[in-house]
Write an enzyme that holds these catalytic residues in place. Sequence first.
Site, PDB file in Angstrom:
ATOM      1  N   THR A 116      -0.407  -4.476  -1.220  1.00 46.84           N
ATOM      2  CA  THR A 116      -0.255  -3.034  -1.010  1.00 46.84           C
ATOM      3  C   THR A 116       0.396  -2.456  -2.253  1.00 46.84           C
ATOM      4  O   THR A 116       1.350  -3.017  -2.779  1.00 46.84           O
ATOM      5  CB  THR A 116       0.631  -2.751   0.216  1.00 46.84           C
ATOM      6  OG1 THR A 116       0.022  -3.315   1.377  1.00 46.84           O
ATOM      7  CG2 THR A 116       0.799  -1.253   0.430  1.00 46.84           C
TER       8      THR A 116
ATOM      9  N   ARG B 143      -1.578  -2.685   9.081  1.00 51.59           N
ATOM     10  CA  ARG B 143      -2.729  -3.589   9.101  1.00 51.59           C
ATOM     11  C   ARG B 143      -3.000  -4.112  10.502  1.00 51.59           C
ATOM     12  O   ARG B 143      -4.145  -4.175  10.949  1.00 51.59           O
ATOM     13  CB  ARG B 143      -2.485  -4.736   8.116  1.00 51.59           C
ATOM     14  CG  ARG B 143      -2.308  -4.253   6.686  1.00 51.59           C
ATOM     15  CD  ARG B 143      -1.694  -5.315   5.787  1.00 51.59           C
ATOM     16  NE  ARG B 143      -2.592  -6.450   5.616  1.00 51.59           N
ATOM     17  CZ  ARG B 143      -2.242  -7.592   5.049  1.00 51.59           C
ATOM     18  NH1 ARG B 143      -0.990  -7.765   4.622  1.00 51.59           N
ATOM     19  NH2 ARG B 143      -3.111  -8.570   4.931  1.00 51.59           N
TER      20      ARG B 143
ATOM     21  N   ILE C 280       7.047  -3.867   0.591  1.00 50.01           N
ATOM     22  CA  ILE C 280       5.650  -3.630   0.934  1.00 50.01           C
ATOM     23  C   ILE C 280       4.875  -4.898   0.568  1.00 50.01           C
ATOM     24  O   ILE C 280       5.302  -5.679  -0.283  1.00 50.01           O
ATOM     25  CB  ILE C 280       5.063  -2.390   0.220  1.00 50.01           C
ATOM     26  CG1 ILE C 280       5.251  -2.459  -1.295  1.00 50.01           C
ATOM     27  CG2 ILE C 280       5.693  -1.122   0.770  1.00 50.01           C
ATOM     28  CD1 ILE C 280       4.679  -1.261  -2.036  1.00 50.01           C
ATOM     29  N   ASP C 281       3.756  -5.088   1.235  1.00 51.85           N
ATOM     30  CA  ASP C 281       2.987  -6.320   1.067  1.00 51.85           C
ATOM     31  C   ASP C 281       2.562  -6.544  -0.379  1.00 51.85           C
ATOM     32  O   ASP C 281       2.421  -5.595  -1.166  1.00 51.85           O
ATOM     33  CB  ASP C 281       1.730  -6.276   1.931  1.00 51.85           C
ATOM     34  CG  ASP C 281       2.037  -6.306   3.404  1.00 51.85           C
ATOM     35  OD1 ASP C 281       3.211  -6.452   3.776  1.00 51.85           O
ATOM     36  OD2 ASP C 281       1.082  -6.182   4.190  1.00 51.85           O
ATOM     37  N   LYS C 282       2.322  -7.777  -0.700  1.00 48.75           N
ATOM     38  CA  LYS C 282       1.864  -8.153  -2.047  1.00 48.75           C
ATOM     39  C   LYS C 282       0.680  -7.310  -2.492  1.00 48.75           C
ATOM     40  O   LYS C 282       0.657  -6.780  -3.608  1.00 48.75           O
ATOM     41  CB  LYS C 282       1.493  -9.642  -2.062  1.00 48.75           C
ATOM     42  CG  LYS C 282       0.824 -10.106  -3.351  1.00 48.75           C
ATOM     43  CD  LYS C 282       0.413 -11.562  -3.250  1.00 48.75           C
ATOM     44  CE  LYS C 282      -0.341 -11.997  -4.513  1.00 48.75           C
ATOM     45  NZ  LYS C 282      -0.768 -13.416  -4.417  1.00 48.75           N
TER      46      LYS C 282
END
EC number: 5.4.99.-
Length: 358
Positions: free
Chosen positions: A172, A271, A168-170
Site C-alpha cells: 500500500t 482488503r 500501512i501494508d508493504k
Amino acid sequence: MMDEVNEDMDNLIPKDAAGEEEEQDELFERDTIICAKGQEPLRIDKFLMGRIEGATRNKIQQAIEAERVLLNDRPVKSNYKVRPLDKIIIYQDYSPGTNEIIPEDIPLKIVYEDDDVMVIDKDAGMVVHPGSGNPSGTLVNAVAFYLKKQNPQINENDLARFGLVHRIDKNTSGLLVMAKTAKAMTNLAKQFFDHTVHRRYVALVWGDFEENEGTIIAHVGRHQRFRKLFTAYPEGEHGKEAITHYKVLERFNYVTLVECRLETGRTHQIRVHMQYTGHPLFNDDTYGGDKIVKGTVFTKYKQFVDNCFALCPRHALHAQQLGFVHPTTKEQMNFESPLPEDMNSVIEKWRNYSASRN
C-alpha cells in the site's frame, strides 16, 4: 483476563515481530485491568509485574514514564499504590524487536517534519518496520539513517524509541505519521484509539456497487486455519470490531474506484472488508483480487486485464489523506498524497475501456 493482559504486555516489551504482523495499520489499542474489591495497596509497577508474565520492572517503569500506562484515564507514576476498583489501561507499543536499528541510506519522501512528528509518503513495496523476514530495507531503517545524518550524536536507544503510531501494508502506498517523542506517540496513539484521526484511502476494487456509499461492519481477525491471513467475522465471534465507510468515486463496469474512510484500523481491514463484500482489491494476490473476478470470458478481455495487472503489479490501494491534531501545538494538521503513477495508469486504462463499451 490474564490471557488478555499477557497479550498486551507482549507488545509493551520489545520483541521480534512476526513477518505478517508487519502490515498493521493501527498499533495502539488498549486492554483494561480492573483491580479487585479486596485489592491491598501495592505499587503499580510491582502490581503489573505480578499480573503480567515475563514483565520486568524496568520495562514497566519505562512504559509508565512514556504515559503508556494510565490509571483511571490519567497518567500515573511508578510509586502510585493501586486501590480497589482502580482501572489500569495499558497501551500497546509495537516498538522494534531489537534496540539495534541499523541506519540505511534509503530515499524518503518526507511531507512534513518538526520536533514532534514526521509525516512520510511511502512508496508501494517498502516494508514499514523490521521484523522476521524483513530485518533491513524498511522505512524505519531509512528514518534511522535520516535522523543519524541530522544528528550524528543520536544513539541506538534514541533511534529505537522513534515511534510508529500506525503502519500501512508493504504494497500500500501513501501517508503515515511517526512520532519523534514518547509524549507525541502517546498523544497520537490516543487520537487513533478515539477514532479522531482522518484517514482516507483510494482503492480500485472488482465489481460494481449497488449503492453510491455505505458502511461495512464486520470483525476482522486472523483466519482460523491460515494464520497468515485475516478474515471477516460478521457475527463478531472472533477478531476485533472493524468499521469501513466507503463512497463510489467512479464506475468502470467491471471495476470501481472507491474512497474508503477508516473508523477503526485493523490489520488488512480495507482488503478484508472488500473481499467480504465481494469486491476484492484489484490485483490483491492475498485476498483473491489477482484474477478476473468480474467481466467476460473473451480472450481479448483477459489480455486487457493481464495488461492492467502489469501496469499496477500490487494491490491498488493508496493512503491519500491523513489528518490529526498536532500533539504539541494542538493545530489541526491535514496532508494529501497524489495517486502514484501505477494506480493512475491502471485507472485511466479502465476509464478508456469502460468508455469504449458505452
